[in-house]
Design a protein around this motif. Structure first.
Motif, short mmCIF file in Angstrom:
data_model
loop_
_atom_site.label_atom_id
_atom_site.label_comp_id
_atom_site.label_asym_id
_atom_site.label_seq_id
_atom_site.Cartn_x
_atom_site.Cartn_y
_atom_site.Cartn_z
N ASN A 299 -37.74 42.29 48.35
CA ASN A 299 -37.01 42.93 47.27
C ASN A 299 -38.00 43.66 46.35
N GLN A 300 -37.47 44.38 45.37
CA GLN A 300 -38.31 45.23 44.54
C GLN A 300 -39.31 44.42 43.75
N ARG A 301 -38.92 43.24 43.30
CA ARG A 301 -39.86 42.37 42.56
C ARG A 301 -41.09 42.05 43.39
N ALA B 51 -43.34 45.06 43.98
CA ALA B 51 -44.16 45.35 42.80
C ALA B 51 -45.34 44.39 42.72
N GLU B 52 -45.12 43.12 43.06
CA GLU B 52 -46.22 42.15 43.06
C GLU B 52 -47.26 42.52 44.10
N HIS C 279 -45.18 34.18 38.92
CA HIS C 279 -44.90 35.38 39.69
C HIS C 279 -43.68 35.19 40.60
N LEU C 280 -43.20 33.96 40.73
CA LEU C 280 -42.21 33.64 41.75
C LEU C 280 -40.87 33.25 41.14
N ASP C 281 -39.84 33.31 41.96
CA ASP C 281 -38.54 32.75 41.61
C ASP C 281 -38.58 31.28 42.00
N ARG D 79 -50.31 42.74 33.73
CA ARG D 79 -49.30 41.89 34.35
C ARG D 79 -48.13 42.74 34.82
N THR D 80 -47.42 42.22 35.80
CA THR D 80 -46.16 42.85 36.18
C THR D 80 -45.10 42.46 35.15
#
Length: 284
Positions: free
Chosen positions: A29-31, A34-35, A166-168, A209-210
């Motif tokens: 996914n986009q997240r 980006a990472e 950085h994670l879900d 940072r993102t």
């Protein structure tokens, strides 16, 4: 772990590493994209060399590195934990970056030290560093930390160093529990979200940072969520004021003494820059 199980684990990593098996990259996914892009840039040796040519540019991207001189005690704690828990075991550096913790585990006698990261540049760096150090008990591979594709119950100990934000976590915690062997444990080191001065610094340095990680610095709600999947133990707080000295060695000793006091005071220690905690998977 028996040698045949190690061989099976390595075969599985070989499968994960196959070019044709990386269809998952197109499903990110986009997240996560980006990472990947952010950390590929951040860990690209050529980018870092160019950034260093300009003091302003280098400071913009890496200015917070000067504060890491003040975290020697928490770093020693992490290094000791890895040495104690990796020896003779299968160790995973989860979202490993440039692989410092996996390499330390390998040098400390891990039967197998693994490192995975979504950034292929990071993985290439790790492999180069391992080769330079002559370490044959390491494997680094590109993978999605929320869906590693590793076998169930395949890892004895895991290090999560500054990457959970950085994670879900609704995906990461179940995945960590799945791949961790019963009786295994995880050490997590994260920034803590509550100190207003540090929150202001994060706002003033947005390029470091993102967007996702800025919004997901860990707090106590995340510890409560972790308890759905693990026993949470040994929560410790680090560096309440010590970072304020930067590289000013004249005040470092005083600030460190204050830190040792403040880190033990309930409520005050919530202002810590960093906290560590262990996640334990119950033995079956």
């Amino acid at each position: 772990m028996a040698s045949d199980n190690i061989d099976a684990l390595l075969e599985r990593i070989d499968e994960i590493d196959l070019i044709e098996n990386k269809a998952w990259l197109g499903e990110l996914n986009q997240r996560k994209i980006a990472e990947l892009e952010f950390h590929n840039r951040d860990r690209d040796p050529e980018f870092r060399a160019k950034a260093a040519e300009s003091e302003d540019s280098f400071e913009r991207f890496y200015g917070n590195k000067k504060y890491y001189d003040t975290i020697k005690r928490s770093k020693a704690y992490v290094d000791n934990w890895i040495a104690e828990n990796a020896r003779g075991k299968v160790f995973l550096d989860y979202a490993c970056g440039n692989g410092h913790n996996a390499l330390h585990a390998a040098r400390s006698g891990a039967k197998l030290a693994l490192g995975l990261d979504v950034s292929d540049v990071s993985v290439q760096n790790c492999r180069r560093f391992a080769a330079e150090q002559g370490l044959s008990n390491t494997r680094f591979f590109q993978a999605d930390a929320e869906n590693t594709k590793l076998p169930d119950n395949s890892v004895d100990a895991i290090m999560c160093s500054g990457m959970l934000h950085h994670l879900d976590l609704s995906y990461a915690f179940p995945e960590l529990r799945r791949i961790l062997k019963p009786g295994g444990k995880i050490l997590c080191l994260e920034s803590l979200e509550y100190n207003p001065a540090i929150k202001l610094y994060r706002m003033l340095t947005p390029d470091m940072r993102t967007d996702y990680e800025k919004a997901h610095i860990l707090g106590f709600k995340d510890l409560r969520f972790a308890r759905r999947f693990f026993d949470v133990r040994n929560v410790r707080y680090w560096h309440v004021v010590g970072y304020a000295g930067g590289k000013l060695t004249a005040v470092a000793s005083l600030l460190d003494r204050l830190d040792r006091l403040f880190e033990k005071v309930p409520g005050v220690n919530w202002m810590a820059w960093i906290f560590t905690f262990e996640l334990h998977k119950r033995a079956e």
